[in-house]
Design a protein around this motif. Structure first.
Motif, PDB file in Angstrom:
ATOM      1  N   VAL A  37      -8.506  -4.491   1.915  1.00  0.00           N
ATOM      2  CA  VAL A  37      -9.685  -4.001   2.636  1.00  0.00           C
ATOM      3  C   VAL A  37     -10.521  -3.058   1.788  1.00  0.00           C
ATOM      4  O   VAL A  37     -11.720  -2.910   2.022  1.00  0.00           O
ATOM      5  CB  VAL A  37      -9.316  -3.328   3.979  1.00  0.00           C
ATOM      6  CG1 VAL A  37      -8.595  -4.304   4.908  1.00  0.00           C
ATOM      7  CG2 VAL A  37      -8.497  -2.068   3.775  1.00  0.00           C
ATOM      8  N   ARG A  60     -14.339 -11.683   5.659  1.00  0.00           N
ATOM      9  CA  ARG A  60     -13.984 -10.836   6.803  1.00  0.00           C
ATOM     10  C   ARG A  60     -12.949  -9.803   6.385  1.00  0.00           C
ATOM     11  O   ARG A  60     -12.260  -9.963   5.377  1.00  0.00           O
ATOM     12  CB  ARG A  60     -13.380 -11.675   7.931  1.00  0.00           C
ATOM     13  CG  ARG A  60     -14.158 -12.891   8.338  1.00  0.00           C
ATOM     14  CD  ARG A  60     -15.312 -12.547   9.257  1.00  0.00           C
ATOM     15  NE  ARG A  60     -15.990 -13.760   9.682  1.00  0.00           N
ATOM     16  CZ  ARG A  60     -15.791 -14.363  10.845  1.00  0.00           C
ATOM     17  NH1 ARG A  60     -14.913 -13.880  11.695  1.00  0.00           N
ATOM     18  NH2 ARG A  60     -16.467 -15.450  11.143  1.00  0.00           N
ATOM     19  N   VAL A  61     -12.823  -8.781   7.210  1.00  0.00           N
ATOM     20  CA  VAL A  61     -11.851  -7.713   7.007  1.00  0.00           C
ATOM     21  C   VAL A  61     -10.971  -7.650   8.244  1.00  0.00           C
ATOM     22  O   VAL A  61     -11.467  -7.741   9.379  1.00  0.00           O
ATOM     23  CB  VAL A  61     -12.571  -6.360   6.804  1.00  0.00           C
ATOM     24  CG1 VAL A  61     -11.588  -5.228   6.662  1.00  0.00           C
ATOM     25  CG2 VAL A  61     -13.492  -6.430   5.590  1.00  0.00           C
ATOM     26  N   ALA A  63      -9.477  -5.748  10.867  1.00  0.00           N
ATOM     27  CA  ALA A  63      -9.804  -4.435  11.424  1.00  0.00           C
ATOM     28  C   ALA A  63      -8.589  -3.511  11.576  1.00  0.00           C
ATOM     29  O   ALA A  63      -8.687  -2.322  11.249  1.00  0.00           O
ATOM     30  CB  ALA A  63     -10.536  -4.592  12.750  1.00  0.00           C
ATOM     31  N   LEU A  66      -7.899  -1.956   8.300  1.00  0.00           N
ATOM     32  CA  LEU A  66      -8.947  -1.000   7.962  1.00  0.00           C
ATOM     33  C   LEU A  66      -8.657   0.343   8.630  1.00  0.00           C
ATOM     34  O   LEU A  66      -8.655   1.393   7.979  1.00  0.00           O
ATOM     35  CB  LEU A  66     -10.291  -1.559   8.433  1.00  0.00           C
ATOM     36  CG  LEU A  66     -11.537  -0.829   8.002  1.00  0.00           C
ATOM     37  CD1 LEU A  66     -11.765  -0.976   6.510  1.00  0.00           C
ATOM     38  CD2 LEU A  66     -12.742  -1.347   8.778  1.00  0.00           C
ATOM     39  N   ALA A  73     -15.728   1.148  10.310  1.00  0.00           N
ATOM     40  CA  ALA A  73     -16.658   0.040  10.098  1.00  0.00           C
ATOM     41  C   ALA A  73     -17.909   0.478   9.346  1.00  0.00           C
ATOM     42  O   ALA A  73     -18.473  -0.300   8.582  1.00  0.00           O
ATOM     43  CB  ALA A  73     -17.041  -0.579  11.433  1.00  0.00           C
ATOM     44  N   LEU A  76     -18.043  -0.156   5.559  1.00  0.00           N
ATOM     45  CA  LEU A  76     -18.005  -1.528   5.053  1.00  0.00           C
ATOM     46  C   LEU A  76     -19.377  -2.019   4.625  1.00  0.00           C
ATOM     47  O   LEU A  76     -20.397  -1.579   5.152  1.00  0.00           O
ATOM     48  CB  LEU A  76     -17.506  -2.481   6.139  1.00  0.00           C
ATOM     49  CG  LEU A  76     -16.074  -2.350   6.612  1.00  0.00           C
ATOM     50  CD1 LEU A  76     -15.810  -3.371   7.698  1.00  0.00           C
ATOM     51  CD2 LEU A  76     -15.115  -2.510   5.477  1.00  0.00           C
ATOM     52  N   GLN A  82     -15.603  -8.292  10.801  1.00  0.00           N
ATOM     53  CA  GLN A  82     -14.241  -7.834  11.052  1.00  0.00           C
ATOM     54  C   GLN A  82     -13.574  -8.785  12.037  1.00  0.00           C
ATOM     55  O   GLN A  82     -14.251  -9.368  12.881  1.00  0.00           O
ATOM     56  CB  GLN A  82     -14.250  -6.437  11.668  1.00  0.00           C
ATOM     57  CG  GLN A  82     -14.750  -5.360  10.762  1.00  0.00           C
ATOM     58  CD  GLN A  82     -14.632  -4.015  11.448  1.00  0.00           C
ATOM     59  OE1 GLN A  82     -13.534  -3.599  11.829  1.00  0.00           O
ATOM     60  NE2 GLN A  82     -15.742  -3.339  11.626  1.00  0.00           N
ATOM     61  N   ASP A  84      -9.759  -9.181  14.455  1.00  0.00           N
ATOM     62  CA  ASP A  84      -8.477  -8.635  14.877  1.00  0.00           C
ATOM     63  C   ASP A  84      -7.423  -9.711  14.605  1.00  0.00           C
ATOM     64  O   ASP A  84      -7.708 -10.710  13.943  1.00  0.00           O
ATOM     65  CB  ASP A  84      -8.520  -8.217  16.347  1.00  0.00           C
ATOM     66  CG  ASP A  84      -8.926  -9.362  17.279  1.00  0.00           C
ATOM     67  OD1 ASP A  84      -8.952 -10.540  16.849  1.00  0.00           O
ATOM     68  OD2 ASP A  84      -9.217  -9.073  18.449  1.00  0.00           O
TER      69      ASP A  84
END
Length: 102
Positions: A37, A60-61, A63, A66, A73, A76, A82, A84
């Motif tokens: 991340v 994508r990351v 979340a 992160l 957020a 970023l 993001q 889940d």
């Protein structure tokens, strides 16, 4: 055939993110998870490379990873989304292959 690329290594400790972005193809997705991340942060030396790749890749990351690192957020790159854990599963189901970069 589309690929979900999983990058879990910090770009400050590994070339995994750069190698991944160089190999990813049109229609692929990249998920930054665990220490990966850190590659999504604005103002770091990888920001330009990731932002340019995000123009043609779905990056994508994860979340929860992160948040686990005390990041939010707002830190970023704006072009990154993001997900889940449910989103992670959806990405995996949408792509025929997955490849982990460490």
């Amino acid at each position: 055939m589309s690929v979900l690329h999983l990058v879990n290594a910090s770009p400050f400790e590994s070339a995994a993110l750069s190698r991944c972005l160089a190999r990813a193809g049109e229609g692929d997705a990249v998920l930054l998870l665990e220490n990966g991340v850190y590659g999504a942060l604005t103002g770091c030396r990888f920001s330009r490379e990731v932002a340019e790749a995000a123009a043609w890749l779905d990056i994508r990351v994860l979340a929860p990873d992160l948040r686990a690192r005390g990041l939010c957020a707002s830190s970023l790159l704006q072009t990154l989304g993001q997900v889940d854990y449910d989103g992670f599963v959806e990405l995996a189901a949408r792509h025929e292959l997955s490849l982990t970069w460490t």
